[in-house]
Motif scaffolding. Structure first.
Motif, PDB file in Angstrom:
ATOM      1  N   ASP A 179      -3.512  -1.070  -4.048  1.00 22.99           N
ATOM      2  CA  ASP A 179      -4.666  -1.467  -3.254  1.00 22.99           C
ATOM      3  C   ASP A 179      -4.542  -2.969  -2.996  1.00 22.99           C
ATOM      4  O   ASP A 179      -3.968  -3.706  -3.807  1.00 22.99           O
ATOM      5  CB  ASP A 179      -5.972  -1.170  -3.997  1.00 22.99           C
ATOM      6  CG  ASP A 179      -6.168   0.322  -4.228  1.00 22.99           C
ATOM      7  OD1 ASP A 179      -5.832   1.113  -3.327  1.00 22.99           O
ATOM      8  OD2 ASP A 179      -6.649   0.687  -5.318  1.00 22.99           O
TER       9      ASP A 179
ATOM     10  N   ALA B 154       0.831  -1.206   0.000  1.00 26.73           N
ATOM     11  CA  ALA B 154       0.000   0.000   0.000  1.00 26.73           C
ATOM     12  C   ALA B 154       0.862   1.251   0.000  1.00 26.73           C
ATOM     13  O   ALA B 154       0.586   2.219  -0.728  1.00 26.73           O
ATOM     14  CB  ALA B 154      -0.928  -0.016   1.215  1.00 26.73           C
TER      15      ALA B 154
ATOM     16  N   ARG C 120      -4.311   4.178   0.602  1.00 20.83           N
ATOM     17  CA  ARG C 120      -4.774   3.173  -0.338  1.00 20.83           C
ATOM     18  C   ARG C 120      -5.968   2.414   0.234  1.00 20.83           C
ATOM     19  O   ARG C 120      -6.351   2.606   1.377  1.00 20.83           O
ATOM     20  CB  ARG C 120      -3.652   2.183  -0.687  1.00 20.83           C
ATOM     21  CG  ARG C 120      -2.401   2.796  -1.237  1.00 20.83           C
ATOM     22  CD  ARG C 120      -2.648   3.731  -2.416  1.00 20.83           C
ATOM     23  NE  ARG C 120      -3.385   3.078  -3.518  1.00 20.83           N
ATOM     24  CZ  ARG C 120      -3.702   3.680  -4.647  1.00 20.83           C
ATOM     25  NH1 ARG C 120      -3.369   4.950  -4.829  1.00 20.83           N
ATOM     26  NH2 ARG C 120      -4.358   3.026  -5.597  1.00 20.83           N
ATOM     27  N   ARG C 121      -6.550   1.551  -0.586  1.00 12.70           N
ATOM     28  CA  ARG C 121      -7.747   0.810  -0.189  1.00 12.70           C
ATOM     29  C   ARG C 121      -7.404  -0.635   0.156  1.00 12.70           C
ATOM     30  O   ARG C 121      -6.507  -1.231  -0.434  1.00 12.70           O
ATOM     31  CB  ARG C 121      -8.776   0.830  -1.320  1.00 12.70           C
ATOM     32  CG  ARG C 121      -9.299   2.220  -1.664  1.00 12.70           C
ATOM     33  CD  ARG C 121     -10.179   2.163  -2.907  1.00 12.70           C
ATOM     34  NE  ARG C 121      -9.388   1.832  -4.101  1.00 12.70           N
ATOM     35  CZ  ARG C 121      -9.913   1.555  -5.291  1.00 12.70           C
ATOM     36  NH1 ARG C 121     -11.239   1.525  -5.445  1.00 12.70           N
ATOM     37  NH2 ARG C 121      -9.122   1.279  -6.316  1.00 12.70           N
TER      38      ARG C 121
ATOM     39  N   GLY D 124       1.906   2.114  -3.293  1.00 12.47           N
ATOM     40  CA  GLY D 124       0.879   2.595  -4.214  1.00 12.47           C
ATOM     41  C   GLY D 124      -0.194   1.619  -4.612  1.00 12.47           C
ATOM     42  O   GLY D 124      -1.042   1.927  -5.450  1.00 12.47           O
TER      43      GLY D 124
END
Length: 261
Positions: A36, A31, A59-60, A34
């Motif tokens: 998810d 995460a 991030r998710r 960068g």
């Protein structure tokens, strides 16, 4: 900038065994680079804690409480990633492990269970993920172990399974080249819950450190950083390889004290 090669902007990863230890550290590291992440393990509360760290990095995370000892269940994670995030770039087959057991007490059933948990789950998830990984030019990183390449009493089931995972990595890399890279990390002694009985005992810890060339126990972040490297463009010319991240070990650094038969 060379550091840009270590970034994973907008990518999507699945990390198994992500509730704690190496899996949790890996999910957070991906995460921060960068990506998810879809994170899976048996314990929802642990996953939620990891997810909060992922969210903090901007991030998710999608949490999937799942019994990853079942290869069919593990395979569903590929579809979950595509459904939730629209793509899949990376699979980290981290789930695994088997308790040490003397040879005479290692039944065929115990050996087969170790193989299923350490190899069959990775195979099932990777096969399910392959169509998506081919589309994105993605990669797979498997977590193997030093016990898959050295001898040591008590590890016949675990070591055999991890050795199988290492060679599975080489074979799968050949099958999936040139569009998907497949690599593994041969992990040494890392301070996770699996090693808690040693890390929490100053005498045992000192013995293990003294038997390790770098004179320390590894950290989960040591492995997570290697996953990021292998998954990113920085490792883009590597496939079918087993990276040894083990403090320099050439033999086990912990003797279980099992007697001669």
């Amino acid at each position: 900038m060379i550091l840009d090669r270590f970034r994973l902007p907008g990518q999507v990863a699945v990390v198994t065994g992500a509730g704690r230890g190496i899996g949790a550290a890996t999910a957070v590291a991906l995460a921060e680079a960068g990506a998810d992440v879809v994170i899976a393990s048996r314990t929802a509360a642990q996953l939620e804690e990891v997810a909060s760290r992922v969210f903090s990095s901007g991030r998710r995370a999608h949490v999937v409480p799942l019994d990853l000892a079942d290869p069919a269940a593990a395979a569903t994670l590929a579809a979950v990633a595509v459904e939730e995030f629209g793509r899949l770039d990376l699979v980290v087959n981290n789930v695994g492990g088997t308790y040490p057991r003397p040879l005479a007490e290692t039944t065929p059933e115990f050996l087969e269970e170790a193989f299923r948990f350490n190899v069959s789950t990775a195979h099932a998830l990777t096969v399910a993920a392959a169509p998506s990984l081919i589309k994105t030019g993605g990669s797979v990183v498997n977590i193997s172990s030093i016990m898959g390449r050295v001898g040591g009493r008590g590890f016949v089931a675990y070591g055999t399974a991890k050795a199988a995972l290492a060679h599975w990595t080489r074979l799968a890399a050949a099958d999936l080249a040139p569009k998907v890279r497949v690599n593994a990390i041969s992990v040494g002694s890392v301070a996770t819950s699996a090693l808690e009985i040693v890390v929490g005992n100053p005498e045992l810890k000192a013995k293990m450190e003294a038997a390790t060339p770098l004179r320390r126990i590894g950290e989960a972040e040591d492995i997570a950083a290697t996953v990021v490297f292998l998954a990113s463009r920085a490792g883009g010319y590597i496939t079918g390889k087993i990276l040894e991240v083990d403090g320099g070990l050439q033999s086990p650094n912990l003797d279980l004290g099992l007697p001669d038969l």
